[in-house]
Design an enzyme around this catalytic site. Structure first.
Site, PDB file in Angstrom:
ATOM      1  N   LYS A   1       6.324   0.539  14.519  1.00  0.00           N
ATOM      2  CA  LYS A   1       5.425  -0.406  13.857  1.00  0.00           C
ATOM      3  C   LYS A   1       6.289  -1.405  13.101  1.00  0.00           C
ATOM      4  CE  LYS A   1       2.023   0.582  11.292  1.00  0.00           C
ATOM      5  NZ  LYS A   1       1.215   1.157  10.200  1.00  0.00           N
TER       6      LYS A   1
ATOM      7  N   GLU B   1      -5.022  -2.231   8.793  1.00  0.00           N
ATOM      8  CA  GLU B   1      -4.305  -2.775   9.944  1.00  0.00           C
ATOM      9  C   GLU B   1      -5.040  -2.469  11.238  1.00  0.00           C
ATOM     10  OE1 GLU B   1      -0.299  -1.339  10.187  1.00  0.00           O
ATOM     11  OE2 GLU B   1       0.092  -1.613   8.060  1.00  0.00           O
TER      12      GLU B   1
ATOM     13  N   SER C   1       0.873  -1.171   0.000  1.00  0.00           N
ATOM     14  CA  SER C   1       0.000   0.000   0.000  1.00  0.00           C
ATOM     15  C   SER C   1       0.911   1.223   0.000  1.00  0.00           C
ATOM     16  CB  SER C   1      -0.887  -0.013   1.254  1.00  0.00           C
ATOM     17  OG  SER C   1      -1.569   1.210   1.388  1.00  0.00           O
TER      18      SER C   1
ATOM     19  N   LYS D   1       9.069   5.987   7.144  1.00  0.00           N
ATOM     20  CA  LYS D   1       9.488   4.803   6.386  1.00  0.00           C
ATOM     21  C   LYS D   1      10.674   5.223   5.528  1.00  0.00           C
ATOM     22  CE  LYS D   1       4.837   2.760   5.995  1.00  0.00           C
ATOM     23  NZ  LYS D   1       3.692   2.530   5.069  1.00  0.00           N
TER      24      LYS D   1
ATOM     25  N   GLU E   1      -4.088   5.964  11.652  1.00  0.00           N
ATOM     26  CA  GLU E   1      -3.147   6.287  10.576  1.00  0.00           C
ATOM     27  C   GLU E   1      -3.884   6.422   9.253  1.00  0.00           C
ATOM     28  OE1 GLU E   1       0.375   3.845   8.254  1.00  0.00           O
ATOM     29  OE2 GLU E   1       0.095   3.499  10.407  1.00  0.00           O
TER      30      GLU E   1
ATOM     31  N   GLU F   1       2.012  -8.908   7.108  1.00  0.00           N
ATOM     32  CA  GLU F   1       2.761  -8.415   8.268  1.00  0.00           C
ATOM     33  C   GLU F   1       2.610  -9.305   9.489  1.00  0.00           C
ATOM     34  OE1 GLU F   1       1.810  -4.281   8.772  1.00  0.00           O
ATOM     35  OE2 GLU F   1       2.674  -3.746   6.830  1.00  0.00           O
TER      36      GLU F   1
ATOM     37  N   ASP G   1       0.858   8.963   6.885  1.00  0.00           N
ATOM     38  CA  ASP G   1       1.777   8.057   6.188  1.00  0.00           C
ATOM     39  C   ASP G   1       1.781   8.434   4.712  1.00  0.00           C
ATOM     40  OD1 ASP G   1       3.274   6.001   5.117  1.00  0.00           O
ATOM     41  OD2 ASP G   1       1.750   4.477   5.395  1.00  0.00           O
TER      42      ASP G   1
ATOM     43  N   HIS H   1      -3.210  -5.722   2.483  1.00  0.00           N
ATOM     44  CA  HIS H   1      -2.309  -6.680   3.136  1.00  0.00           C
ATOM     45  C   HIS H   1      -2.904  -8.068   3.271  1.00  0.00           C
ATOM     46  CE1 HIS H   1       0.208  -3.302   5.216  1.00  0.00           C
ATOM     47  NE2 HIS H   1       0.357  -3.353   3.916  1.00  0.00           N
TER      48      HIS H   1
ATOM     49  N   ASP I   1      -4.622   1.389  11.074  1.00  0.00           N
ATOM     50  CA  ASP I   1      -4.208   2.051   9.839  1.00  0.00           C
ATOM     51  C   ASP I   1      -5.364   1.896   8.861  1.00  0.00           C
ATOM     52  OD1 ASP I   1      -3.128   3.001   7.494  1.00  0.00           O
ATOM     53  OD2 ASP I   1      -1.625   1.419   7.283  1.00  0.00           O
TER      54      ASP I   1
ATOM     55  N   HIS J   1       8.116  -0.273   9.515  1.00  0.00           N
ATOM     56  CA  HIS J   1       8.539  -1.252   8.524  1.00  0.00           C
ATOM     57  C   HIS J   1       7.709  -1.076   7.256  1.00  0.00           C
ATOM     58  CE1 HIS J   1       5.097  -4.200   9.836  1.00  0.00           C
ATOM     59  NE2 HIS J   1       4.701  -2.945   9.757  1.00  0.00           N
TER      60      HIS J   1
END
Length: 456
Positions: free
Chosen positions: A433, A171, A50, A382, A330, A212, A357, A162, A249, A410
Site C-alpha cells: 500500500k 480509504e 490515523s 508500518k 482493513e 495519499e 493495522d 485523510h 481501509d 506507507h
C-alpha cells in the site's frame, strides 16, 4: 572474523514531509576497515494521521514552533545519545544495532528517545550497509530469495482522517489482480485513476486529492464509492473482478465511541440530512447502507445520527463483499474489540483479507495475541509503528510463518524515500500500500518497484 564496516558518523536533521510538517532525516556514514572506503546511507521517517493507540511514540517538540510539530528534540537525541552509543559498531550488524537502540530508549513504546529517532537511524544503517556492499537494498535485506514483486493496493478515493469530506470510511483502493507484471499493474492502476477523475469531473464532484493522492469527493457511503470505481474500471477497458478487485481501509477505530460502544457515521448522517433521502439498501447504482443501522433523530437538529453496532458493521461488510469484488478490509472494527474481530473473522475469513493495522501496530506481542484469539488473517506492516527495522521484519516473519498475509504500507505523511518498496520485495510480501499513482512521495515507491522489477 567477518567484514568490518565501522560506523564513523551519524547525523540527524529536520526536514518536511508530504503534508508540510517536520519529520526526521538521518545520515549514517561507515568506513570499510580493509579498504578505507566510506559510504553514506540516508533515510527519512514517515508520519501517520490515523494512528493506532498502541503505536510506538512519535516525539514532537510541542510549543509554538511549527505549531508544536517540530522534531528538534528528536534530532538532538540522534546527534548526541544515539550517535555516542553507535559510533564504532559494524553497520552490517543490523540486529545488534537495533537491539542497542531499543535498550538505549528503555521503554516499551519508544517514548524516551522517540520511535522517529530510532527508526531513522535503523533504516539509514541498513541503507548504508547495502551501499557499502554495492548491493541493491532489497537484495541486502532479503538475500537471494527476494524475488516476488508486490501487488499494489492503490488508494484512489480518500475519506475519514485523510480528507475533509463526508466520507466516513478512510480509504478505497483498486487492486490490479489480473496484471502479469508490476509495470502492467502500475499502468492499469494509473489508467483507471485517470478515468475515475474524468467520471468525477463529469458528475461535478471534487477532484482535489487527499493526503495519499486519492480523490476526495463527497460520496454518501461505501456503496456509492464502489459503484463509481466499477464504472472507472469498465471505462478503462478492464473487467471488474478478474482484472481489477477492490479493497478498503475502514479505519473503524476512528469511528468507534467508547461511551456507547457504537460506530458513528457523521458524514453519512450529514449527506442524508442535506439530500433528504429515504434510508434504503444499496441498488446497482450504489445506495445508502443504513437500513440495518441505528438511526437516531436529535432534538436540536433535523440531521439524523447514524450509528452501527459491531454486528451491523460485519453485516455491512458482508453486503459490500457480495455486491462488489472486495478482497481486503482493513481495520474493520475497533483496535480493542477482540470479541468483534473474532466474529468478523469467523464469518468472513474465507472471502477476504481481514487486515489488522491499528489492531496489530506491527507489534509481535499484539500479533501473537491476535493469532491466539484467531482474529484477522493479514497484518499491515508500518515500520514507524514499531521503531526499528528488525522489529518490523520480526513481525513480517511471524505473520508469514503462521499463514497471515503481510502487507507493507506507507503512511499518510510520507517523504520521497522509497525504502518500503525494497522491503516489500525483500520479504516477498506480495502486497504493498503506497497510495494513488500520483504525487511524488507516492510515485517514488512505485518507480523504485519498476526499477526492481527489471532485475527479478
Amino acid at each position: 572474523m567477518g567484514l568490518m564496516i565501522k560506523i564513523i558518523e551519524i547525523h540527524g536533521r529536520e526536514i518536511l514531509d508530504s503534508r508540510g510538517n517536520p519529520t526526521v532525516e538521518v545520515e549514517v556514514t561507515a568506513q570499510t576497515e580493509t579498504t578505507g572506503k566510506k559510504t553514506t546511507g540516508r533515510e527519512s521517517v514517515p508520519s501517520g494521521a490515523s494512528t493506532g493507540r498502541f503505536e510506538a511514540i512519535e516525539l514532537r517538540d510541542g510549543q509554538e514552533r511549527y505549531f508544536g510539530l517540530g522534531v528538534q528534540r528528536v534530532v538532538d537525541h540522534i546527534n548526541t545519545k544515539i550517535r555516542k552509543e553507535l559510533l564504532g559498531m559494524n553497520v552490517l550488524e543490523q540486529v545488534q544495532i537495533d537491539r542497542k537502540l531499543v535498550e538505549l530508549d528503555g521503554t516499551d513504546n519508544k517514548g524516551n528517545l522517540g520511535a522517529n529517532a530510532l527508526l531513522g537511524v535503523s533504516l539509514a544503517c541498513a541503507r548504508c550497509a547495502a551501499a557499502a556492499l554495492d548491493m541493491p537494498l532489497y537484495r541486502y535485506l532479503g538475500g537471494p530469495n527476494a524475488k516476488k514483486w508486490p501487488m499494489p493496493m492503490m488508494n484512489v478515493i480518500n475519506g475519514g482522517a485523510h480528507a475533509k469530506n463526508y466520507l466516513d470510511f478512510q480509504e478505497f483502493m483498486i487492486v490490479p489482480v489480473g496484471a502479469e507484471s508490476f509495470p502492467d499493474a502500475l499502468r492499469m492502476g494509473a489508467e483507471i485513476y485517470h478515468f475515475l477523475k474524468k467520471i468525477l469531473q463529469k458528475e461535478g464532484k471534487l477532484t482535489a486529492v487527499g493526503d495519499e493522492g486519492g480523490f476526495a469527493p463527497d460520496f454518501s457511503n461505501a456503496g456509492e464509492v464502489f459503484a463509481c470505481l466499477q464504472r472507472a474500471v469498465e471505462e478503462a477497458g478492464y473487467k471488474v473482478g478478474s482484472d481489477v478487485a477492490f479493497a478498503m481501509d475502514a479505519a473503524a477505530s476512528e469511528l468507534y465511541s467508547e461511551e456507547d460502544g457504537m460506530y458513528h457515521f457523521p458524514g453519512e448522517a450529514q449527506t442524508h440530512a442535506e439530500v433528504d433521502v429515504n434510508l434504503r439498501r444499496p441498488d446497482t447504482q450504489g445506495g445508502a447502507y443504513t437500513s440495518d443501522a441505528h438511526v437516531k433523530t436529535q432534538e436540536t437538529t433535523e440531521k439524523k445520527e447514524i450509528l452501527r453496532s459491531a454486528q451491523e458493521m460485519i453485516s455491512l461488510y458482508e453486503e459490500l463483499t457480495t455486491e462488489y469484488p472486495l478482497i481486503s478490509i482493513e481495520d474493520g472494527l475497533d483496535e480493542d474489540d477482540w470479541e468483534g474481530w473474532q466474529e468478523l473473522t469467523k464469518r468472513m475469513k474465507e472471502q477476504v483479507m481481514l487486515v489488522g493495522d491499528d489492531l496489530f501496530v506491527t507489534n509481535v506481542k499484539r500479533i501473537r495475541c491476535g493469532m491466539d484469539l484467531k482474529v484477522a488473517n493479514a497484518v499491515l506492516i508500518k515500520v514507524n509503528q514499531i521503531g526499528t527495522l528488525t522489529e518490523a521484519m520480526d513481525a513480517i516473519e511471524l505473520a508469514q510463518k503462521n499463514g497471515y498475509k503481510a502487507i507493507i504500507s506507507h503512511r499518510s505523511g510520507e517523504t520521497e524515500d522509497s525504502f518500503i518498496a525494497d522491503l516489500a520485495v525483500a520479504v516477498n510480501a506480495g502486497w504493498i500500500k503506497t497510495g494513488a499513482p500520483c504525487r511524488g512521495e507516492r510515485t517514488a515507491k512505485y518507480n523504485q518497484l519498476l526499477r526492481i522489477s527489471e532485475t527479478l
